[in-house]
Each structure stands twice: as C-alpha cells, then as structure tokens.
Motif scaffolding. Structure first.
Motif, PDB file in Angstrom:
ATOM      1  N   ALA A 282       0.844  -1.194   0.000  1.00 41.13           N
ATOM      2  CA  ALA A 282       0.000   0.000   0.000  1.00 41.13           C
ATOM      3  C   ALA A 282       0.882   1.247   0.000  1.00 41.13           C
ATOM      4  O   ALA A 282       1.951   1.280   0.601  1.00 41.13           O
TER       5      ALA A 282
ATOM      6  N   ASN B  25      -0.032   5.327   0.469  1.00 39.87           N
ATOM      7  CA  ASN B  25      -1.063   6.358   0.542  1.00 39.87           C
ATOM      8  C   ASN B  25      -0.524   7.664  -0.023  1.00 39.87           C
ATOM      9  O   ASN B  25       0.682   7.852  -0.187  1.00 39.87           O
TER      10      ASN B  25
ATOM     11  N   GLN C   3      -6.237   4.626  -2.057  1.00 38.38           N
ATOM     12  CA  GLN C   3      -5.129   3.972  -2.768  1.00 38.38           C
ATOM     13  C   GLN C   3      -4.982   4.746  -4.078  1.00 38.38           C
ATOM     14  O   GLN C   3      -5.750   4.529  -5.009  1.00 38.38           O
TER      15      GLN C   3
END
Length: 192
Positions: free
Chosen positions: A5, A7, A43
């Motif tokens: 991930a 951000n 995302q």
C-alpha cells in the motif's frame, strides 16, 4: 505480485523531501512537458492515456498527457496543464502541482519535463478523439513497483540506449513513459 500500500500523504512527503536524482545532461533544445496525474484516492492511481493509432508520431503508445511548449505558455508547468486539458479535459485549476522531475531527452528531439500533479478522483475525462484513444488508471503502488520494468538495450545511430518495458492489463507501457514512471519510483525511494 501484490504491491504494498502507498497512501497519497506518504507519496507526497517522499516526493518533496527526498533529494532529486542527479539530472542527466540534456541535448535537445525544443521544450515539452507532460503531466504525471496522480488521482487522489485512499489507494492513489496514476492516470495514463493511449495515443490515437492515427497519429503520425508515437501512434498507439501509452503516454502521459503532454506536448510541446507553445509561445502562449507561461512556463513548462503551464504547458503540461494546457496539454492535459486539451487531451483529456483535466481543468488546470483542479491540478495540485507538487513538483517536477529532471528533464529528459526524447528520441523526437524534445527536452521533456515531467510535472507531477494531484487530481481529484471525480473528474470526468473526455479524451480528444484526434489524440487519445483511451484513458485508464493504474494503481500508483503497482506503477511504482520497480520490478515490473524490464530493460531493453537498443542501438540507434551508433549510440546505446536503454528502454524500459512493462505491461498493465492489456496496455504495453514502454519507452519514455515507462522511463518516467521508473524515475518517479526512484525519486521517492522505492526499492526493487
């Protein structure tokens, strides 16, 4: 392989705080600019276009919105924003420009400056039918995964030149576009 991930706040702080990679010497004099549109989401996404198959140069290639600087453009950033509006209807006022990458030479004789900007997730893209055949979004974490890019060394006019290649869904991402994405990944300190 799943991408970790990433951000948007982390991306922006890494882009703005890490030292830029050393700029390569550019030889081309004609100026151009492209917008690297990062879509503001939990995302984040990377907005890309596929050029029309009817264009004289780079037909059908995956690209960022952009093009040559016009005499009416106040700056390289203004040129990238104008081209993004012309090609995919991104209003310049909706782009939060966070910086630029060092310019690179194109094989068509331009010195191209990549402009990194954040765009809202709710924009309605309207591709210019003369220039763009598709607009698509790639997850930013996947786009910045260095392991997805594969080198190809070619020789042109007696000079060795490295080109980067990758696939995303049914899109072949290569050449300057793949190189710019890869440079962005290196700029923010992504690991292979």
């Amino acid at each position: 392989m799943d991408s970790p991930a990433l951000n948007l706040d982390d991306f922006i702080s890494r882009f703005q705080l890490l030292r830029p990679q050393p700029a390569r010497a550019t030889l081309n004099q004609r100026k151009a600019a492209v917008l690297i549109p990062i879509v503001r989401r939990e995302q984040p996404g990377l907005l890309l276009t596929q050029r029309s198959p009817l264009l004289r140069k780079h037909a059908g290639q995956v690209a960022f919105p952009g093009g040559a600087v016009d005499s009416s453009d106040a700056s390289l950033i203004a040129a990238a924003l104008r081209e993004a509006q012309e090609e995919v209807a991104i209003p310049p006022a909706s782009v939060e420009v966070i910086g630029v990458l060092p310019p690179i030479d194109s094989v068509t004789g331009f010195q191209v400056t990549p402009v990194v900007g954040i765009i809202p997730p709710n924009l309605h893209y309207h591709a210019s039918v003369d220039e763009v055949s598709a607009v698509f979004e790639m997850p930013l974490a996947e786009a910045l995964r260095l392991g997805r890019y594969h080198p190809l060394d070619i020789h042109r006019r007696g000079n060795a030149h490295r080109v980067w290649l990758s696939w995303y869904q049914h899109y072949f991402v290569w050449g300057m576009t793949a190189g710019i994405i890869r440079e962005l990944a290196l700029q923010i300190g992504m690991k292979p």
